[in-house]
Design a protein around this motif. Structure first.
Motif, PDB file in Angstrom:
ATOM      1  N   LEU A  73       0.820  -1.214   0.000  1.00 52.77           N
ATOM      2  CA  LEU A  73       0.000   0.000   0.000  1.00 52.77           C
ATOM      3  C   LEU A  73       0.851   1.259   0.000  1.00 52.77           C
ATOM      4  CD1 LEU A  73      -2.846   1.215   0.115  1.00 52.77           C
ATOM      5  CD2 LEU A  73      -2.806   0.921   2.598  1.00 52.77           C
ATOM      6  N   LEU A 101      -5.448  -4.191   1.592  1.00 54.94           N
ATOM      7  CA  LEU A 101      -6.800  -3.784   1.192  1.00 54.94           C
ATOM      8  C   LEU A 101      -7.761  -4.969   1.169  1.00 54.94           C
ATOM      9  CD1 LEU A 101      -6.026  -1.183  -1.660  1.00 54.94           C
ATOM     10  CD2 LEU A 101      -6.288  -0.823   0.797  1.00 54.94           C
ATOM     11  N   ARG A 156     -12.736  -4.029   3.731  1.00 52.03           N
ATOM     12  CA  ARG A 156     -11.660  -3.342   2.997  1.00 52.03           C
ATOM     13  C   ARG A 156     -12.007  -3.307   1.501  1.00 52.03           C
ATOM     14  NH1 ARG A 156      -7.091  -5.483   6.641  1.00 52.03           N
ATOM     15  NH2 ARG A 156      -6.939  -3.801   8.166  1.00 52.03           N
ATOM     16  N   THR A 198      -9.694   2.875   0.948  1.00 47.56           N
ATOM     17  CA  THR A 198      -9.132   1.694   1.619  1.00 47.56           C
ATOM     18  C   THR A 198     -10.179   0.878   2.372  1.00 47.56           C
ATOM     19  OG1 THR A 198      -8.522   3.067   3.511  1.00 47.56           O
ATOM     20  CG2 THR A 198      -6.794   2.623   1.886  1.00 47.56           C
TER      21      THR A 198
END
Ligand SMILES: Cc1cc2nc3c(=O)[nH]c(=O)nc-3n(C[C@H](O)[C@H](O)[C@H](O)COP(=O)(O)OP(=O)(O)OC[C@H]3O[C@@H](n4cnc5c(N)ncnc54)[C@H](O)[C@@H]3O)c2cc1C
Length: 289
Positions: free
Chosen positions: A11, A59, A72, A164
């Protein structure tokens, strides 16, 4: 011209790439790949850089955090429909999106960021006051979902942000009756002609303590009015029938379907009438309609 395609490993790298290049996230690709297709067997061509985020572990996942269910952004519709922690209406909406094969790819984040007025998941999510978490390399924003989606195909996402998480508050008192309906031309792979998510909560004395309804595919974005919902609060179940005409005309006023307006308005009226009549009936204990 061939635009760049990035495959970040985590991420942090994705947020850096997003900040430096504004590359568009590609999650399941079921919207992006279709909109930018060039023909059978030919790789789609995107007019801007793309970043494939579908493998990012940060995620993925569904979990409970205090009084919120957190989904997520890369969670697929198939994962949602199988997860009992997810509220019923959201699971139901996920189970009716597209067909099996599509649901294995289509993500909740993609469905929200695509911001189609006919999108399925925003309807129950907005009914439940869900919020979205938007992360950038420099900070974090949390917005109510009905503010994040600003119009057809338009969101408040900044060019350096990634969606997210979706956070769904769990009601302190469980809904007494819940409902989700999608009307399409056939069972699978049909975009909504209309969808509705509604819920009502009664006290032990059968007084309405909570009522909410969200309508999809009947305006530029999901239609929900907290003012209209207030009309029913404090009403005894046996008085609901008297208030139905007022409720129905109030909903009529907040819908603005761009096509087949009379069909969409009359179907919405019929669905709401059915839900409220069923929920108000004395012999009806706790039900999922
Ligand atoms: C045959 C077919 C049937 C369909 N049926 C339905 C249906 O019944 N109901 C329905 O609602 N939809 C339907 N769709 C549309 C689509 O499948 C869904 O909207 C799906 O959920 C999109 O998710 P995705 O992961 O594939 O999105 P993608 O195509 O990967 O992305 C869609 C958009 O969201 C952005 N995006 C994705 N993830 C993020 C993120 N984490 N942060 C920021 N931006 C992000 C992308 O940049 C892009 O703009 C259908 C599509 C097809 C091809």
């Amino acid at each position: 011209m061939v635009e760049s395609c990035y495959i970040p490993k985590d991420l942090k790298e994705a947020l850096r790439i997003r900040k430096e290049t504004q590359a568009r996230p590609l999650a399941g690709g079921t919207d992006l790949m279709v909109v930018h297709r060039r023909g059978t067997g030919v790789v789609p061509s995107f007019p801007w850089p793309v970043m494939i985020v579908s493998r990012l572990p940060q995620l993925q996942g569904i979990f409970t955090d205090g009084n919120e269910i957190v989904i997520r952004s890369l969670v697929t519709c198939s994962e949602i429909e199988k997860n009992d922690d997810v509220p019923y209406q959201v699971r139901k909406a996920a189970s009716l999106l597209g067909a099996h094969s599509l649901r294995n790819l289509a993500t909740i984040g993609g469905n929200i960021c695509n911001a189609s007025p006919k999108g399925d998941l925003p309807v129950p999510l907005i009914m439940m006051d869900a919020k979205v978490v938007l992360l950038s390399a420099t900070g974090k924003r949390i917005l109510p979902l009905d503010e994040f989606i600003t119009g057809p195909k338009k969101t408040a996402l900044h060019s350096d942000e990634i969606l997210t998480e979706i956070r769904i508050p769990v009601p302190t008192v469980p809904y007494s009756h819940i409902w989700y309906r999608k009307i399409g031309t056939r069972k699978a792979n049909a975009i909504s002609k209309l969808s509705m998510s509604a819920a009502i909560t009664f006290s032990q004395e059968r007084i309405v303590t909570d009522f909410r309804s969200a309508n999809g595919a009947s305006g530029p974005k999901v239609a929900r009015s907290r003012e209209v919902e207030q009309i029913l609060i404090g009403t005894h179940a046996r008085e609901i029938a008297n208030k139905i005409p007022e409720i129905l005309s109030a909903y009529d006023a907040i819908l603005s379907p761009h096509a087949m307006p009379e069909y969409r308005r009359s179907s919405t009226r019929r669905m709401l009438h059915y839900f409220l009549t069923k929920a108000a009936s004395e012999d009806c204990e706790r039900i999922i309609i």
